[in-house]
Design a protein around this motif. Structure first.
Motif, PDB file in Angstrom:
ATOM      1  N   ILE A  65      38.816   6.981  87.214  1.00 33.37           N
ATOM      2  CA  ILE A  65      38.002   7.880  88.021  1.00 33.37           C
ATOM      3  C   ILE A  65      36.802   7.110  88.557  1.00 33.37           C
ATOM      4  O   ILE A  65      36.051   6.491  87.790  1.00 33.37           O
ATOM      5  N   VAL A  66      36.643   7.117  89.879  1.00 35.30           N
ATOM      6  CA  VAL A  66      35.506   6.469  90.526  1.00 35.30           C
ATOM      7  C   VAL A  66      34.583   7.552  91.059  1.00 35.30           C
ATOM      8  O   VAL A  66      34.978   8.352  91.909  1.00 35.30           O
ATOM      9  N   PHE A  67      33.370   7.615  90.567  1.00 38.94           N
ATOM     10  CA  PHE A  67      32.387   8.595  91.014  1.00 38.94           C
ATOM     11  C   PHE A  67      31.455   7.910  92.004  1.00 38.94           C
ATOM     12  O   PHE A  67      30.726   6.985  91.658  1.00 38.94           O
ATOM     13  N   HIS A  68      31.497   8.358  93.244  1.00 43.83           N
ATOM     14  CA  HIS A  68      30.701   7.747  94.307  1.00 43.83           C
ATOM     15  C   HIS A  68      29.533   8.659  94.630  1.00 43.83           C
ATOM     16  O   HIS A  68      29.711   9.719  95.217  1.00 43.83           O
ATOM     17  N   ALA A  69      28.338   8.269  94.235  1.00 46.18           N
ATOM     18  CA  ALA A  69      27.146   9.077  94.473  1.00 46.18           C
ATOM     19  C   ALA A  69      26.152   8.277  95.289  1.00 46.18           C
ATOM     20  O   ALA A  69      26.131   7.043  95.251  1.00 46.18           O
ATOM     21  N   GLY A  70      25.326   8.948  96.043  1.00 41.96           N
ATOM     22  CA  GLY A  70      24.330   8.267  96.852  1.00 41.96           C
ATOM     23  C   GLY A  70      23.563   9.244  97.713  1.00 41.96           C
ATOM     24  O   GLY A  70      23.944  10.408  97.840  1.00 41.96           O
ATOM     25  N   PRO A  71      22.476   8.770  98.355  1.00 42.98           N
ATOM     26  CA  PRO A  71      21.680   9.658  99.209  1.00 42.98           C
ATOM     27  C   PRO A  71      22.423  10.021 100.492  1.00 42.98           C
ATOM     28  O   PRO A  71      23.489   9.478 100.799  1.00 42.98           O
ATOM     29  N   THR A  72      21.856  10.917 101.249  1.00 47.54           N
ATOM     30  CA  THR A  72      22.440  11.331 102.515  1.00 47.54           C
ATOM     31  C   THR A  72      22.549  10.147 103.474  1.00 47.54           C
ATOM     32  O   THR A  72      21.667   9.280 103.531  1.00 47.54           O
ATOM     33  N   ASN A  73      23.650  10.112 104.238  1.00 44.65           N
ATOM     34  CA  ASN A  73      23.898   9.055 105.234  1.00 44.65           C
ATOM     35  C   ASN A  73      24.015   7.664 104.608  1.00 44.65           C
ATOM     36  O   ASN A  73      23.667   6.661 105.244  1.00 44.65           O
ATOM     37  N   SER A  74      24.501   7.608 103.362  1.00 46.83           N
ATOM     38  CA  SER A  74      24.683   6.305 102.718  1.00 46.83           C
ATOM     39  C   SER A  74      26.129   5.820 102.813  1.00 46.83           C
ATOM     40  O   SER A  74      26.456   4.768 102.276  1.00 46.83           O
ATOM     41  N   GLY A  75      26.991   6.592 103.479  1.00 49.62           N
ATOM     42  CA  GLY A  75      28.361   6.164 103.693  1.00 49.62           C
ATOM     43  C   GLY A  75      29.368   6.691 102.694  1.00 49.62           C
ATOM     44  O   GLY A  75      30.498   6.198 102.635  1.00 49.62           O
ATOM     45  N   LYS A  76      28.986   7.681 101.909  1.00 52.50           N
ATOM     46  CA  LYS A  76      29.905   8.211 100.897  1.00 52.50           C
ATOM     47  C   LYS A  76      31.162   8.795 101.551  1.00 52.50           C
ATOM     48  O   LYS A  76      32.289   8.469 101.165  1.00 52.50           O
ATOM     49  N   THR A  77      30.968   9.674 102.529  1.00 53.75           N
ATOM     50  CA  THR A  77      32.105  10.327 103.172  1.00 53.75           C
ATOM     51  C   THR A  77      32.958   9.310 103.924  1.00 53.75           C
ATOM     52  O   THR A  77      34.192   9.327 103.845  1.00 53.75           O
ATOM     53  N   HIS A  78      32.326   8.413 104.655  1.00 54.71           N
ATOM     54  CA  HIS A  78      33.070   7.390 105.411  1.00 54.71           C
ATOM     55  C   HIS A  78      33.902   6.527 104.477  1.00 54.71           C
ATOM     56  O   HIS A  78      35.085   6.255 104.744  1.00 54.71           O
ATOM     57  N   HIS A  79      33.306   6.111 103.356  1.00 57.89           N
ATOM     58  CA  HIS A  79      34.021   5.279 102.393  1.00 57.89           C
ATOM     59  C   HIS A  79      35.206   6.035 101.796  1.00 57.89           C
ATOM     60  O   HIS A  79      36.294   5.476 101.613  1.00 57.89           O
ATOM     61  N   ALA A  80      34.999   7.320 101.519  1.00 53.76           N
ATOM     62  CA  ALA A  80      36.068   8.119 100.934  1.00 53.76           C
ATOM     63  C   ALA A  80      37.235   8.280 101.905  1.00 53.76           C
ATOM     64  O   ALA A  80      38.396   8.152 101.532  1.00 53.76           O
ATOM     65  N   ILE A  81      36.912   8.541 103.179  1.00 54.00           N
ATOM     66  CA  ILE A  81      37.961   8.742 104.179  1.00 54.00           C
ATOM     67  C   ILE A  81      38.737   7.453 104.408  1.00 54.00           C
ATOM     68  O   ILE A  81      39.970   7.470 104.561  1.00 54.00           O
ATOM     69  N   GLN A  82      38.052   6.330 104.424  1.00 54.21           N
ATOM     70  CA  GLN A  82      38.739   5.054 104.630  1.00 54.21           C
ATOM     71  C   GLN A  82      39.712   4.772 103.483  1.00 54.21           C
ATOM     72  O   GLN A  82      40.827   4.290 103.697  1.00 54.21           O
ATOM     73  N   ASN A  83      39.309   5.057 102.266  1.00 58.47           N
ATOM     74  CA  ASN A  83      40.209   4.880 101.130  1.00 58.47           C
ATOM     75  C   ASN A  83      41.355   5.877 101.185  1.00 58.47           C
ATOM     76  O   ASN A  83      42.489   5.567 100.806  1.00 58.47           O
TER      77      ASN A  83
END
Length: 295
Positions: A179-197
């Motif tokens: 399980i990889v938990f990706h946390a970060g502030p707004t506009n840090s690329g969380k959603t983009h990184h998730a979609i690319q994976n």
């Protein structure tokens, strides 16, 4: 599995009634200390008062029922402590027992023709050839008709018991998972990184809190040449013309399947499953918790 956006995880002995053994099931909420259900939410169904296709066969086999005497017998039945105890052992607390009795009494007094067995047993009791306790199996049969959930209360209790999540989905949890938990502030690329994976994986599921977000990923995935199905509470769109499920699915979180074999059984041609939960600044919902435990 990938998660993105900040998440804060927060028997009694057999009884003889009407000439046969009667084994009551375990009382509601009596096992494992489970809290009994709120029976104030249970609404009784209205029984049919129309005559059956065979007419009043009970009267033909015995005699016409004396309704005033039958009413006296029914009221005596209601006051029997033993009957109330038996009702409790069969899922009828004081509230349900009272409601079921009101319905049963109304049925006996107003129905055009009683069922043959009930008509005969009531006549026998009125004539002194039977005991008021003999009514219980017929009362319980009627109670289960007006409260059909009584037949599945044990299953409902197990389904609603959320005290031991560690015991959920034992087959899935027996698999070695990452399980990889990706946390970060707004506009840090969380959603983009998730979609690319998600797009790069051989199989994946995107779970979003809104239909709009699921539809957005569905469009982006297919525009990128990655076949992706859409599953929401209102629609199911399959890319394959024959309706076969794609390896990628975009859905609202409550519609994510937790029974699809390929998602819980490791196969050589499937990469690890990616779960993207588009929740931000929300306490984790039950659906999200179930998906984490399942995947």
């Amino acid at each position: 599995m990938w998660l993105h956006r900040g998440l804060r995880i927060l028997g009694p002995a057999p009884l003889r009634a009407a000439g046969r053994l009667f084994n009551p099931p375990r009382a509601i909420g009596s096992s494992n200390g489970a809290k009994p259900p709120d029976t104030s939410l249970f609404v009784p169904l209205a029984p049919s008062l129309r005559a059956g296709p065979g007419g009043n066969v009970g009267a033909e086999l015995s005699k016409e029922l004396n309704k005033s005497e039958a009413l006296r017998i029914l009221n005596k039945f209601y006051k029997q402590k033993e009957m109330q105890r038996l009702g409790s052992e069969n899922g009828l607390d004081a509230r349900l027992f009272h409601q079921a009795f009101i319905s049963f009494r109304k049925y006996v007094m107003e129905v055009e023709s009683l069922s043959v067995d009930l008509h005969i047993i009531l006549n026998d009791i009125c004539c002194g050839a039977g005991h008021v306790d003999d009514l219980f199996p017929y009362f319980l049969r009627h109670a289960k008709q007006v409260f059909p959930m009584l037949d599945c209360m044990e299953d409902l209790r197990k389904i609603s018991d959320l005290r031991l999540p560690a015991n959920w989905y034992p087959e899935a949890r027996a698999i070695q998972r990452k399980i990889v938990f990706h946390a970060g502030p707004t506009n840090s690329g969380k959603t983009h990184h998730a979609i690319q994976n998600f797009l790069a994986a051989k199989s994946g599921v995107y779970c979003g809190p809104l239909k709009l977000l699921a539809h957005e990923i569905y469009q982006k995935s297919n525009d990128a040449g990655v076949p992706c199905d859409l599953v929401t509470g209102e629609e199911r769109t399959f890319v394959d013309p024959d309706g076969r499920q794609s390896a990628h699915v975009a859905c609202t979180i409550e519609m994510c399947s937790v029974t699809t074999p390929c998602m819980c059984t490791p196969q050589p041609d499937l990469s690890r499953l990616h779960l993207y939960s588009a929740l931000e600044n929300l306490i984790m919902s039950q659906n999200t918790l179930q998906l984490i435990l399942y995947f």
